[in-house]
Design a protein around this motif. Structure first.
Motif, PDB file in Angstrom:
ATOM      1  N   LEU A   1     -37.061 -43.295  56.648  1.00  0.00           N
ATOM      2  CA  LEU A   1     -38.622 -42.441  57.605  1.00  0.00           C
ATOM      3  C   LEU A   1     -38.823 -41.592  56.234  1.00  0.00           C
TER       4      LEU A   1
ATOM      5  N   LEU B   1     -34.816 -47.985  62.161  1.00  0.00           N
ATOM      6  CA  LEU B   1     -34.306 -46.302  62.467  1.00  0.00           C
ATOM      7  C   LEU B   1     -33.884 -45.361  61.185  1.00  0.00           C
TER       8      LEU B   1
ATOM      9  N   CYS C   1     -34.230 -43.750  71.865  1.00  0.00           N
ATOM     10  CA  CYS C   1     -33.625 -44.759  70.958  1.00  0.00           C
ATOM     11  C   CYS C   1     -32.505 -45.951  71.156  1.00  0.00           C
TER      12      CYS C   1
ATOM     13  N   GLU D   1     -40.734 -52.621  60.687  1.00  0.00           N
ATOM     14  CA  GLU D   1     -40.137 -52.541  62.088  1.00  0.00           C
ATOM     15  C   GLU D   1     -38.902 -52.592  62.208  1.00  0.00           C
TER      16      GLU D   1
ATOM     17  N   GLY E   1     -39.375 -47.390  69.714  1.00  0.00           N
ATOM     18  CA  GLY E   1     -38.712 -48.010  69.015  1.00  0.00           C
ATOM     19  C   GLY E   1     -39.474 -48.689  67.575  1.00  0.00           C
ATOM     20  N   GLN E   2     -40.869 -48.310  67.791  1.00  0.00           N
ATOM     21  CA  GLN E   2     -41.792 -47.982  66.363  1.00  0.00           C
ATOM     22  C   GLN E   2     -42.161 -46.907  65.714  1.00  0.00           C
ATOM     23  N   GLY E   3     -41.626 -47.052  64.363  1.00  0.00           N
ATOM     24  CA  GLY E   3     -41.806 -45.594  64.279  1.00  0.00           C
ATOM     25  C   GLY E   3     -43.078 -45.609  63.247  1.00  0.00           C
TER      26      GLY E   3
ATOM     27  N   GLN F   1     -35.628 -35.941  60.551  1.00  0.00           N
ATOM     28  CA  GLN F   1     -36.120 -37.249  61.525  1.00  0.00           C
ATOM     29  C   GLN F   1     -35.618 -37.047  62.746  1.00  0.00           C
TER      30      GLN F   1
ATOM     31  N   HIS G   1     -44.431 -37.158  62.817  1.00  0.00           N
ATOM     32  CA  HIS G   1     -44.141 -38.480  62.973  1.00  0.00           C
ATOM     33  C   HIS G   1     -42.965 -38.789  64.296  1.00  0.00           C
ATOM     34  N   THR G   2     -43.059 -39.974  64.986  1.00  0.00           N
ATOM     35  CA  THR G   2     -42.303 -40.309  66.636  1.00  0.00           C
ATOM     36  C   THR G   2     -42.163 -41.723  66.315  1.00  0.00           C
ATOM     37  N   TYR G   3     -41.882 -42.164  67.125  1.00  0.00           N
ATOM     38  CA  TYR G   3     -40.418 -43.428  67.373  1.00  0.00           C
ATOM     39  C   TYR G   3     -40.956 -43.666  68.485  1.00  0.00           C
TER      40      TYR G   3
END
Length: 556
Positions: A226, A221, A301, A218, A264-266, A87, A288-290
Protein backbone atom coordinates in the motif's frame (compact mmCIF):
# COMPACT_ATOMS: atom_id res chain seq x y z
CA UNK A 1 61.61 9.16 -25.25
CA UNK A 2 58.40 8.65 -27.24
CA UNK A 3 55.62 11.16 -26.65
CA UNK A 4 53.00 10.18 -24.07
CA UNK A 5 49.89 8.68 -25.62
CA UNK A 6 46.51 7.74 -24.05
CA UNK A 7 46.00 4.02 -24.38
CA UNK A 8 42.61 3.80 -22.56
CA UNK A 9 41.82 2.14 -19.24
CA UNK A 10 42.95 -1.35 -18.47
CA UNK A 11 40.34 -4.15 -18.81
CA UNK A 12 40.13 -4.52 -15.01
CA UNK A 13 39.47 -0.81 -14.47
CA UNK A 14 36.90 -0.78 -17.27
CA UNK A 15 35.04 -3.72 -15.75
CA UNK A 16 35.08 -2.08 -12.33
CA UNK A 17 33.75 1.17 -13.76
CA UNK A 18 30.96 -0.67 -15.59
CA UNK A 19 30.01 -2.47 -12.39
CA UNK A 20 29.79 0.83 -10.52
CA UNK A 21 27.54 2.29 -13.21
CA UNK A 22 25.26 -0.74 -13.01
CA UNK A 23 24.97 -0.40 -9.22
CA UNK A 24 24.12 3.29 -9.54
CA UNK A 25 21.51 2.51 -12.21
CA UNK A 26 19.85 -0.15 -10.04
CA UNK A 27 19.72 2.16 -7.03
CA UNK A 28 18.27 4.94 -9.17
CA UNK A 29 15.60 2.65 -10.64
CA UNK A 30 14.48 1.61 -7.17
CA UNK A 31 13.84 5.25 -6.28
CA UNK A 32 12.09 6.15 -9.54
CA UNK A 33 8.64 5.06 -8.37
CA UNK A 34 7.51 8.51 -7.29
CA UNK A 35 10.55 10.69 -6.89
CA UNK A 36 13.26 10.28 -4.33
CA UNK A 37 11.87 8.43 -1.33
CA UNK A 38 13.68 9.00 1.94
CA UNK A 39 13.45 6.17 4.47
CA UNK A 40 14.12 7.16 8.04
CA UNK A 41 13.07 5.94 11.47
CA UNK A 42 12.08 7.94 14.49
CA UNK A 43 14.24 10.85 15.48
CA UNK A 44 15.92 10.28 18.79
CA UNK A 45 15.22 13.91 19.74
CA UNK A 46 11.51 13.68 18.92
CA UNK A 47 11.92 16.01 15.92
CA UNK A 48 11.25 14.87 12.34
CA UNK A 49 12.71 16.99 9.55
CA UNK A 50 11.04 17.08 6.13
CA UNK A 51 12.02 18.19 2.66
CA UNK A 52 9.59 19.28 -0.04
CA UNK A 53 8.70 16.42 -2.38
CA UNK A 54 10.61 13.78 -0.39
CA UNK A 55 8.82 10.75 1.04
CA UNK A 56 9.51 9.93 4.68
CA UNK A 57 8.88 6.61 6.43
CA UNK A 58 8.71 6.65 10.21
CA UNK A 59 6.98 5.04 13.17
CA UNK A 60 4.72 6.86 15.60
CA UNK A 61 4.20 5.79 19.19
CA UNK A 62 2.22 7.15 22.06
CA UNK A 63 2.19 9.61 23.73
CA UNK A 64 1.23 12.43 21.38
CA UNK A 65 2.83 14.44 19.83
CA UNK A 66 6.07 14.49 17.84
CA UNK A 67 7.19 17.74 16.27
CA UNK A 68 7.85 17.96 12.53
CA UNK A 69 9.64 20.81 10.80
CA UNK A 70 10.46 22.12 7.34
CA UNK A 71 13.29 24.60 6.75
CA UNK A 72 14.31 26.82 3.83
CA UNK A 73 10.92 27.28 2.17
CA UNK A 74 11.30 28.99 -1.19
CA UNK A 75 9.84 32.48 -1.56
CA UNK A 76 7.82 31.47 -4.63
CA UNK A 77 5.87 28.87 -2.61
CA UNK A 78 2.48 30.16 -1.48
CA UNK A 79 1.06 27.13 0.31
CA UNK A 80 2.10 23.63 1.35
CA UNK A 81 0.09 20.43 1.65
CA UNK A 82 1.34 17.91 4.20
CA UNK A 83 -0.10 14.40 4.12
CA UNK A 84 0.51 11.30 6.23
CA UNK A 85 -0.67 7.76 5.43
CA UNK A 86 -0.98 4.48 7.31
CA UNK A 87 -2.68 1.23 6.37
CA UNK A 88 -5.53 1.07 8.91
CA UNK A 89 -4.41 2.63 12.21
CA UNK A 90 -5.35 6.27 12.74
CA UNK A 91 -2.75 8.98 13.05
CA UNK A 92 -3.24 12.66 13.85
CA UNK A 93 -1.62 15.73 12.29
CA UNK A 94 -2.12 19.08 14.01
CA UNK A 95 -1.07 22.69 13.69
CA UNK A 96 -0.35 22.85 17.44
CA UNK A 97 0.50 20.51 20.32
CA UNK A 98 -3.00 21.10 21.68
CA UNK A 99 -5.57 19.16 19.69
CA UNK A 100 -8.41 21.29 18.33
CA UNK A 101 -11.12 20.03 16.01
CA UNK A 102 -10.60 22.85 13.49
CA UNK A 103 -6.81 22.62 13.59
CA UNK A 104 -6.13 18.86 13.37
CA UNK A 105 -7.07 15.86 11.27
CA UNK A 106 -7.22 12.19 12.31
CA UNK A 107 -7.41 9.15 10.03
CA UNK A 108 -5.45 6.76 7.86
CA UNK A 109 -4.96 9.48 5.23
CA UNK A 110 -4.70 12.91 6.86
CA UNK A 111 -3.56 16.22 5.44
CA UNK A 112 -3.23 19.90 6.30
CA UNK A 113 -2.82 23.00 4.14
CA UNK A 114 -0.25 25.56 5.34
CA UNK A 115 -0.96 29.06 3.99
CA UNK A 116 2.42 30.77 4.25
CA UNK A 117 2.92 34.27 5.59
CA UNK A 118 5.16 36.83 3.85
CA UNK A 119 8.84 36.08 4.47
CA UNK A 120 8.01 32.78 6.18
CA UNK A 121 10.72 30.17 5.53
CA UNK A 122 10.09 27.62 8.31
CA UNK A 123 6.99 25.59 9.08
CA UNK A 124 6.24 23.31 12.06
CA UNK A 125 3.43 20.89 12.91
CA UNK A 126 2.78 17.92 15.19
CA UNK A 127 2.17 14.22 14.61
CA UNK A 128 0.90 11.45 16.85
CA UNK A 129 -1.30 8.43 17.37
CA UNK A 130 -3.77 7.46 20.08
CA UNK A 131 -3.45 3.73 19.40
CA UNK A 132 -1.69 1.32 21.70
CA UNK A 133 0.40 -0.27 18.97
CA UNK A 134 3.11 1.61 17.01
CA UNK A 135 1.98 2.86 13.60
CA UNK A 136 4.14 2.73 10.48
CA UNK A 137 3.59 5.86 8.38
CA UNK A 138 4.60 7.45 5.13
CA UNK A 139 4.43 11.23 4.74
CA UNK A 140 5.28 13.90 2.18
CA UNK A 141 5.14 17.68 1.76
CA UNK A 142 4.10 19.19 -1.59
CA UNK A 143 4.54 22.86 -2.48
CA UNK A 144 2.35 25.06 -4.70
CA UNK A 145 2.51 28.59 -6.09
CA UNK A 146 0.01 31.43 -6.02
CA UNK A 147 -1.41 30.40 -9.40
CA UNK A 148 -2.36 26.90 -8.25
CA UNK A 149 -5.88 26.22 -6.91
CA UNK A 150 -6.12 25.37 -3.20
CA UNK A 151 -7.77 21.97 -2.52
CA UNK A 152 -10.52 22.32 0.07
CA UNK A 153 -10.13 26.11 0.13
CA UNK A 154 -13.90 26.64 0.19
CA UNK A 155 -14.77 24.06 2.81
CA UNK A 156 -18.15 24.48 4.51
CA UNK A 157 -18.94 20.88 5.47
CA UNK A 158 -15.95 19.57 7.44
CA UNK A 159 -14.08 20.85 10.50
CA UNK A 160 -10.88 22.27 9.03
CA UNK A 161 -10.99 25.81 7.63
CA UNK A 162 -9.12 24.57 4.55
CA UNK A 163 -9.61 20.84 4.12
CA UNK A 164 -7.64 18.98 1.39
CA UNK A 165 -8.75 15.55 2.60
CA UNK A 166 -10.94 13.00 0.82
CA UNK A 167 -13.49 11.41 3.14
CA UNK A 168 -14.34 7.81 2.34
CA UNK A 169 -17.23 5.62 3.45
CA UNK A 170 -18.05 2.10 2.33
CA UNK A 171 -20.52 -0.72 2.84
CA UNK A 172 -21.01 -4.08 1.16
CA UNK A 173 -22.51 -2.49 -1.95
CA UNK A 174 -20.78 0.81 -2.60
CA UNK A 175 -17.87 3.06 -1.66
CA UNK A 176 -18.45 6.82 -1.52
CA UNK A 177 -15.85 9.58 -1.47
CA UNK A 178 -16.54 13.19 -0.48
CA UNK A 179 -14.33 16.28 -0.58
CA UNK A 180 -14.58 20.02 0.00
CA UNK A 181 -14.63 22.45 -2.95
CA UNK A 182 -11.39 24.22 -3.83
CA UNK A 183 -10.60 27.91 -4.11
CA UNK A 184 -8.47 29.98 -6.45
CA UNK A 185 -4.85 30.50 -5.53
CA UNK A 186 -3.55 33.80 -4.17
CA UNK A 187 -0.24 35.38 -3.18
CA UNK A 188 1.25 35.52 0.30
CA UNK A 189 -0.21 38.18 2.53
CA UNK A 190 -3.28 38.65 0.32
CA UNK A 191 -6.83 37.89 1.44
CA UNK A 192 -8.27 34.74 -0.17
CA UNK A 193 -10.83 35.17 -2.96
CA UNK A 194 -14.42 34.94 -1.66
CA UNK A 195 -15.98 31.53 -2.20
CA UNK A 196 -19.56 32.57 -2.94
CA UNK A 197 -19.32 36.09 -4.33
CA UNK A 198 -20.57 35.55 -7.87
CA UNK A 199 -20.34 32.64 -10.26
CA UNK A 200 -18.43 34.18 -13.14
CA UNK A 201 -15.12 33.08 -14.67
CA UNK A 202 -13.14 35.14 -12.14
CA UNK A 203 -14.36 33.03 -9.23
CA UNK A 204 -13.78 29.50 -7.95
CA UNK A 205 -16.79 28.32 -9.99
CA UNK A 206 -14.53 27.95 -13.01
CA UNK A 207 -12.62 25.12 -11.33
CA UNK A 208 -13.04 21.48 -12.43
CA UNK A 209 -12.42 18.27 -10.50
CA UNK A 210 -11.03 15.08 -12.04
CA UNK A 211 -11.67 11.97 -9.92
CA UNK A 212 -9.09 9.17 -10.27
CA UNK A 213 -9.12 5.52 -9.22
CA UNK A 214 -6.07 3.25 -8.77
CA UNK A 215 -6.21 -0.49 -8.03
CA UNK A 216 -3.63 -2.18 -5.83
CA UNK A 217 -2.35 -5.65 -6.80
CA UNK A 218 -5.03 -8.28 -6.21
CA UNK A 219 -4.98 -10.38 -3.05
CA UNK A 220 -2.22 -8.28 -1.51
CA UNK A 221 -3.25 -6.66 1.77
CA UNK A 222 0.27 -5.89 2.96
CA UNK A 223 1.23 -2.53 4.41
CA UNK A 224 4.38 -2.49 2.31
CA UNK A 225 2.46 -2.73 -0.95
CA UNK A 226 0.00 0.00 0.00
CA UNK A 227 2.62 2.55 1.04
CA UNK A 228 4.66 1.79 -2.07
CA UNK A 229 1.74 2.38 -4.44
CA UNK A 230 0.50 5.44 -2.55
CA UNK A 231 3.62 7.18 -3.81
CA UNK A 232 2.08 7.05 -7.27
CA UNK A 233 -1.06 8.90 -6.16
CA UNK A 234 0.10 12.03 -4.30
CA UNK A 235 1.13 14.58 -6.94
CA UNK A 236 -0.60 15.70 -10.12
CA UNK A 237 1.82 14.21 -12.69
CA UNK A 238 1.95 10.85 -10.89
CA UNK A 239 -1.82 10.58 -10.58
CA UNK A 240 -2.35 11.37 -14.25
CA UNK A 241 0.32 8.89 -15.31
CA UNK A 242 -0.76 5.94 -13.16
CA UNK A 243 -4.46 6.15 -12.30
CA UNK A 244 -7.70 5.89 -14.25
CA UNK A 245 -9.79 9.05 -14.56
CA UNK A 246 -13.35 8.09 -13.74
CA UNK A 247 -15.30 11.33 -13.98
CA UNK A 248 -14.88 15.11 -14.27
CA UNK A 249 -17.00 17.31 -12.00
CA UNK A 250 -17.71 21.01 -12.38
CA UNK A 251 -18.18 23.42 -9.51
CA UNK A 252 -21.94 23.04 -9.94
CA UNK A 253 -21.80 19.30 -9.30
CA UNK A 254 -21.96 17.70 -5.89
CA UNK A 255 -18.49 16.89 -4.59
CA UNK A 256 -19.34 13.26 -3.94
CA UNK A 257 -18.78 10.17 -6.10
CA UNK A 258 -19.82 6.54 -5.48
CA UNK A 259 -18.09 3.36 -6.66
CA UNK A 260 -18.92 -0.32 -6.44
CA UNK A 261 -17.31 -1.89 -3.35
CA UNK A 262 -14.75 -4.65 -3.90
CA UNK A 263 -14.20 -6.40 -0.54
CA UNK A 264 -10.58 -7.43 -0.11
CA UNK A 265 -9.38 -5.37 -3.10
CA UNK A 266 -7.22 -2.35 -2.31
CA UNK A 267 -8.22 0.86 -4.11
CA UNK A 268 -6.76 4.37 -3.91
CA UNK A 269 -8.81 7.44 -4.83
CA UNK A 270 -7.66 10.97 -5.51
CA UNK A 271 -9.05 14.20 -6.92
CA UNK A 272 -7.19 16.76 -9.04
CA UNK A 273 -8.61 20.27 -9.12
CA UNK A 274 -7.87 22.11 -12.36
CA UNK A 275 -8.00 25.81 -13.18
CA UNK A 276 -8.75 25.97 -16.94
CA UNK A 277 -8.11 29.74 -17.06
CA UNK A 278 -4.52 29.50 -15.75
CA UNK A 279 -4.01 25.83 -16.73
CA UNK A 280 -2.79 24.98 -13.23
CA UNK A 281 -3.80 22.13 -10.95
CA UNK A 282 -3.33 20.63 -7.49
CA UNK A 283 -4.00 17.24 -5.92
CA UNK A 284 -6.03 16.45 -2.83
CA UNK A 285 -4.80 13.99 -0.19
CA UNK A 286 -5.44 10.47 -1.58
CA UNK A 287 -7.65 8.05 0.37
CA UNK A 288 -7.55 4.26 0.22
CA UNK A 289 -9.84 1.38 1.17
CA UNK A 290 -10.08 -2.40 0.99
CA UNK A 291 -13.88 -2.33 1.57
CA UNK A 292 -13.22 -4.43 4.67
CA UNK A 293 -11.86 -3.81 8.14
CA UNK A 294 -8.45 -4.78 9.52
CA UNK A 295 -9.77 -4.20 13.02
CA UNK A 296 -13.00 -5.00 14.81
CA UNK A 297 -16.42 -5.02 13.27
CA UNK A 298 -18.51 -6.63 10.59
CA UNK A 299 -16.79 -7.18 7.27
CA UNK A 300 -13.34 -7.83 8.68
CA UNK A 301 -10.64 -8.54 6.09
CA UNK A 302 -9.59 -11.53 8.21
CA UNK A 303 -13.14 -12.92 8.12
CA UNK A 304 -13.13 -13.59 4.37
CA UNK A 305 -10.99 -16.68 4.72
CA UNK A 306 -12.97 -18.13 7.63
CA UNK A 307 -16.19 -17.61 5.66
CA UNK A 308 -14.75 -19.67 2.78
CA UNK A 309 -13.76 -22.51 5.13
CA UNK A 310 -17.15 -22.54 6.86
CA UNK A 311 -18.92 -22.48 3.48
CA UNK A 312 -16.99 -25.55 2.27
CA UNK A 313 -17.65 -27.62 5.39
CA UNK A 314 -21.33 -26.78 5.80
CA UNK A 315 -22.11 -26.88 2.08
CA UNK A 316 -20.42 -30.26 1.56
CA UNK A 317 -22.24 -32.08 4.35
CA UNK A 318 -25.57 -30.37 3.70
CA UNK A 319 -25.52 -31.32 0.01
CA UNK A 320 -24.87 -34.98 0.88
CA UNK A 321 -27.64 -34.94 3.48
CA UNK A 322 -30.42 -33.50 1.33
CA UNK A 323 -29.41 -35.59 -1.70
CA UNK A 324 -29.59 -38.87 0.17
CA UNK A 325 -32.67 -38.11 2.26
CA UNK A 326 -34.89 -36.05 -0.04
CA UNK A 327 -36.08 -36.23 -3.68
CA UNK A 328 -35.51 -32.51 -4.27
CA UNK A 329 -34.49 -31.48 -7.78
CA UNK A 330 -30.87 -30.73 -8.56
CA UNK A 331 -31.28 -26.97 -9.07
CA UNK A 332 -33.12 -26.61 -5.76
CA UNK A 333 -30.43 -28.63 -4.02
CA UNK A 334 -27.76 -26.25 -5.31
CA UNK A 335 -29.67 -23.23 -4.02
CA UNK A 336 -30.23 -24.79 -0.61
CA UNK A 337 -26.58 -25.85 -0.46
CA UNK A 338 -25.46 -22.29 -1.20
CA UNK A 339 -27.74 -20.99 1.57
CA UNK A 340 -26.53 -23.61 4.04
CA UNK A 341 -22.91 -22.97 3.11
CA UNK A 342 -23.39 -19.24 3.65
CA UNK A 343 -24.93 -19.91 7.06
CA UNK A 344 -21.99 -22.14 7.97
CA UNK A 345 -19.51 -19.52 6.83
CA UNK A 346 -21.22 -16.76 8.80
CA UNK A 347 -21.39 -19.01 11.87
CA UNK A 348 -17.67 -19.71 11.81
CA UNK A 349 -16.93 -16.00 11.32
CA UNK A 350 -19.28 -15.18 14.21
CA UNK A 351 -17.54 -17.68 16.50
CA UNK A 352 -14.20 -16.03 15.80
CA UNK A 353 -15.59 -12.49 15.97
CA UNK A 354 -17.29 -12.92 19.34
CA UNK A 355 -15.26 -15.49 21.23
CA UNK A 356 -11.94 -15.68 19.38
CA UNK A 357 -11.67 -19.46 19.97
CA UNK A 358 -8.64 -20.11 17.83
CA UNK A 359 -8.61 -23.90 18.29
CA UNK A 360 -12.11 -24.37 16.83
CA UNK A 361 -11.44 -22.14 13.83
CA UNK A 362 -8.09 -23.77 13.09
CA UNK A 363 -9.63 -27.24 13.53
CA UNK A 364 -12.07 -26.42 10.72
CA UNK A 365 -9.22 -25.03 8.62
CA UNK A 366 -7.16 -28.19 9.22
CA UNK A 367 -10.08 -30.49 8.41
CA UNK A 368 -10.56 -28.84 5.03
CA UNK A 369 -6.88 -29.30 4.22
CA UNK A 370 -7.04 -32.87 5.53
CA UNK A 371 -10.07 -33.58 3.37
CA UNK A 372 -8.23 -32.46 0.24
CA UNK A 373 -5.07 -34.42 1.10
CA UNK A 374 -7.12 -37.53 1.82
CA UNK A 375 -8.97 -37.07 -1.47
CA UNK A 376 -5.68 -36.76 -3.34
CA UNK A 377 -4.46 -39.94 -1.67
CA UNK A 378 -7.42 -41.96 -2.93
CA UNK A 379 -7.24 -40.27 -6.35
CA UNK A 380 -3.97 -42.13 -6.90
CA UNK A 381 -3.90 -45.87 -7.84
CA UNK A 382 -4.10 -46.54 -4.09
CA UNK A 383 -7.82 -45.83 -4.28
CA UNK A 384 -8.38 -48.76 -6.63
CA UNK A 385 -7.00 -51.36 -4.23
CA UNK A 386 -9.55 -54.07 -3.53
CA UNK A 387 -9.48 -53.46 0.22
CA UNK A 388 -10.86 -49.97 -0.25
CA UNK A 389 -13.87 -51.23 -2.18
CA UNK A 390 -15.35 -51.89 1.24
CA UNK A 391 -17.14 -48.73 2.39
CA UNK A 392 -16.28 -49.23 6.04
CA UNK A 393 -12.54 -49.53 5.40
CA UNK A 394 -12.61 -46.62 2.94
CA UNK A 395 -14.37 -44.12 5.18
CA UNK A 396 -12.40 -45.03 8.30
CA UNK A 397 -9.11 -44.63 6.42
CA UNK A 398 -10.30 -41.46 4.70
CA UNK A 399 -11.39 -39.91 8.02
CA UNK A 400 -8.14 -40.86 9.77
CA UNK A 401 -6.05 -39.13 7.09
CA UNK A 402 -8.28 -36.05 7.20
CA UNK A 403 -8.13 -35.81 11.01
CA UNK A 404 -4.38 -36.49 11.11
CA UNK A 405 -3.58 -33.17 9.40
CA UNK A 406 -4.99 -30.80 12.07
CA UNK A 407 -3.60 -33.07 14.80
CA UNK A 408 -0.07 -32.89 13.35
CA UNK A 409 -0.18 -29.12 12.92
CA UNK A 410 -1.99 -28.25 16.13
CA UNK A 411 1.28 -27.08 17.61
CA UNK A 412 1.97 -24.62 14.76
CA UNK A 413 -1.38 -23.15 13.81
CA UNK A 414 -0.04 -20.33 11.69
CA UNK A 415 1.75 -22.79 9.39
CA UNK A 416 -1.48 -24.81 9.18
CA UNK A 417 -3.41 -21.70 8.20
CA UNK A 418 -0.85 -20.70 5.57
CA UNK A 419 -0.72 -24.19 4.05
CA UNK A 420 -4.51 -24.41 3.88
CA UNK A 421 -4.83 -21.01 2.23
CA UNK A 422 -2.15 -21.84 -0.34
CA UNK A 423 -3.32 -25.36 -1.22
CA UNK A 424 -7.10 -24.90 -0.99
CA UNK A 425 -7.02 -21.50 -2.65
CA UNK A 426 -4.98 -22.78 -5.58
CA UNK A 427 -7.23 -25.86 -5.93
CA UNK A 428 -10.21 -23.51 -6.16
CA UNK A 429 -8.59 -22.18 -9.33
CA UNK A 430 -8.42 -25.76 -10.63
CA UNK A 431 -12.14 -26.21 -10.00
CA UNK A 432 -12.93 -22.89 -11.66
CA UNK A 433 -10.89 -23.83 -14.74
CA UNK A 434 -12.58 -27.24 -14.75
CA UNK A 435 -15.93 -25.51 -15.28
CA UNK A 436 -14.79 -24.27 -18.70
CA UNK A 437 -11.91 -26.58 -19.67
CA UNK A 438 -11.90 -30.36 -19.50
CA UNK A 439 -9.66 -31.62 -16.70
CA UNK A 440 -9.50 -34.75 -14.60
CA UNK A 441 -8.23 -32.90 -11.51
CA UNK A 442 -11.75 -31.85 -10.57
CA UNK A 443 -12.48 -35.54 -9.87
CA UNK A 444 -10.12 -35.44 -6.87
CA UNK A 445 -13.00 -34.24 -4.72
CA UNK A 446 -15.83 -35.21 -7.06
CA UNK A 447 -15.09 -38.90 -6.62
CA UNK A 448 -15.43 -38.59 -2.85
CA UNK A 449 -18.71 -36.75 -3.25
CA UNK A 450 -20.02 -39.43 -5.61
CA UNK A 451 -19.11 -42.16 -3.16
CA UNK A 452 -20.91 -40.34 -0.36
CA UNK A 453 -24.04 -39.92 -2.49
CA UNK A 454 -24.23 -43.27 -4.28
CA UNK A 455 -24.19 -46.45 -2.23
CA UNK A 456 -23.10 -48.51 -5.24
CA UNK A 457 -20.19 -46.30 -6.24
CA UNK A 458 -17.75 -48.37 -4.17
CA UNK A 459 -17.78 -50.96 -6.92
CA UNK A 460 -16.55 -48.55 -9.54
CA UNK A 461 -12.92 -48.02 -10.49
CA UNK A 462 -11.93 -44.40 -10.35
CA UNK A 463 -9.49 -44.33 -13.24
CA UNK A 464 -9.48 -41.05 -15.17
CA UNK A 465 -7.57 -39.85 -18.24
CA UNK A 466 -4.55 -37.69 -17.53
CA UNK A 467 -3.80 -35.65 -20.62
CA UNK A 468 -2.08 -32.45 -21.72
CA UNK A 469 -4.61 -30.15 -20.08
CA UNK A 470 -4.25 -32.02 -16.81
CA UNK A 471 -0.45 -31.68 -16.78
CA UNK A 472 -0.70 -27.97 -17.49
CA UNK A 473 -3.31 -27.37 -14.80
CA UNK A 474 -1.39 -29.54 -12.34
CA UNK A 475 1.71 -27.41 -12.95
CA UNK A 476 -0.35 -24.24 -12.45
CA UNK A 477 -1.82 -25.65 -9.24
CA UNK A 478 1.64 -26.47 -7.91
CA UNK A 479 3.09 -23.07 -8.81
CA UNK A 480 0.13 -21.22 -7.30
CA UNK A 481 0.32 -23.25 -4.11
CA UNK A 482 4.09 -22.83 -3.67
CA UNK A 483 4.06 -19.12 -4.51
CA UNK A 484 1.07 -18.47 -2.26
CA UNK A 485 2.63 -20.29 0.68
CA UNK A 486 6.00 -18.59 0.15
CA UNK A 487 4.44 -15.15 -0.10
CA UNK A 488 2.43 -15.62 3.07
CA UNK A 489 5.42 -16.93 5.02
CA UNK A 490 7.50 -13.92 3.99
CA UNK A 491 4.66 -11.49 4.65
CA UNK A 492 3.91 -12.86 8.13
CA UNK A 493 7.55 -13.04 9.22
CA UNK A 494 8.01 -11.01 12.39
CA UNK A 495 4.27 -10.42 12.90
CA UNK A 496 2.08 -11.74 15.74
CA UNK A 497 0.84 -15.28 15.07
CA UNK A 498 -2.83 -14.28 15.24
CA UNK A 499 -4.40 -10.89 16.03
CA UNK A 500 -6.88 -10.47 18.91
CA UNK A 501 -10.40 -11.42 17.95
CA UNK A 502 -12.52 -8.54 16.60
CA UNK A 503 -14.92 -8.36 19.57
CA UNK A 504 -12.04 -7.66 21.93
CA UNK A 505 -10.69 -4.99 19.59
CA UNK A 506 -14.17 -3.54 19.25
CA UNK A 507 -14.48 -3.18 23.02
CA UNK A 508 -11.09 -1.50 23.21
CA UNK A 509 -12.02 0.83 20.34
CA UNK A 510 -15.36 1.69 21.97
CA UNK A 511 -13.67 2.56 25.25
CA UNK A 512 -11.19 4.73 23.41
CA UNK A 513 -13.92 6.56 21.51
CA UNK A 514 -15.80 7.29 24.70
CA UNK A 515 -12.90 9.42 25.89
CA UNK A 516 -11.74 10.80 22.52
CA UNK A 517 -14.05 13.66 21.53
CA UNK A 518 -12.01 14.34 18.38
CA UNK A 519 -12.93 10.96 16.91
CA UNK A 520 -15.69 11.55 14.30
CA UNK A 521 -17.57 8.47 15.52
CA UNK A 522 -17.87 10.09 18.95
CA UNK A 523 -20.46 12.47 17.52
CA UNK A 524 -22.56 9.83 15.72
CA UNK A 525 -26.04 9.57 17.36
CA UNK A 526 -27.06 6.23 18.91
CA UNK A 527 -28.58 3.57 16.66
CA UNK A 528 -32.07 4.11 18.12
CA UNK A 529 -32.00 7.82 17.28
CA UNK A 530 -30.74 7.14 13.75
CA UNK A 531 -33.48 4.57 13.11
CA UNK A 532 -36.10 6.94 14.50
CA UNK A 533 -34.85 9.71 12.20
CA UNK A 534 -35.09 7.40 9.18
CA UNK A 535 -38.66 6.40 10.10
CA UNK A 536 -39.62 10.04 10.51
CA UNK A 537 -38.33 10.83 7.00
CA UNK A 538 -40.33 7.91 5.57
CA UNK A 539 -43.53 9.10 7.34
CA UNK A 540 -43.11 12.58 5.89
CA UNK A 541 -43.25 11.13 2.37
CA UNK A 542 -46.81 9.88 2.98
CA UNK A 543 -48.16 12.92 4.85
CA UNK A 544 -50.56 15.15 2.98
CA UNK A 545 -49.30 18.66 2.42
CA UNK A 546 -51.07 21.14 4.73
CA UNK A 547 -52.67 24.26 3.19
CA UNK A 548 -50.73 27.46 3.73
CA UNK A 549 -53.79 29.71 4.47
CA UNK A 550 -55.31 30.47 7.87
CA UNK A 551 -58.04 27.94 8.84
CA UNK A 552 -59.13 29.15 12.29
CA UNK A 553 -60.95 32.39 13.19
CA UNK A 554 -58.89 35.09 14.84
CA UNK A 555 -59.60 35.75 18.51
CA UNK A 556 -60.29 39.36 19.36
Amino acid sequence: MPPWRWRGPSPALAAMGLLQLLVVAVLASERRVAGAAEVFGNSSEGLIEFSVGKFRYFELNRPFPEEAILHDISSNVTFLIFQIHSQYQNTTVSFSPTLLSNASETGTASGLVFILRPEQSTCTWYLGTSGVEPVQNMAILLSYSERDPIPGGCNLEFDLDIDPNIYLEYNFFETTIKFAPANLGYARGVDPPPCDAGMDQDSRWRLQYDVYQYFLPENDLTEEMLLKHLQRMVSVPQVKANALKVVTLTANDKTSVSFSSLPGQGVIYNVIVWDPFLNTSAAYVPAHTYACSFEAGEGSCASLELFFIGFIIMGFFFYILITRLTPIKYDVRLILTAVAGSVGGMFLVAVWWRFGILSICMLCVGLVLGFLISSVTFFTPLGNLKIFHDDGVFWVTFSCIAILIPVVFMGCLRILNILTCGVIGSYSVVLAVGSYLSTSLSYITLNVLKRALNKDFHRAFTNVPFQTNDFIILAVWGMLAVSGITLQIRRERGRPFFPPHPYKLWKQERERRVTNILDPSYHIPPLRERLYGQLTQIKELFQKEQPAGERTPLLL
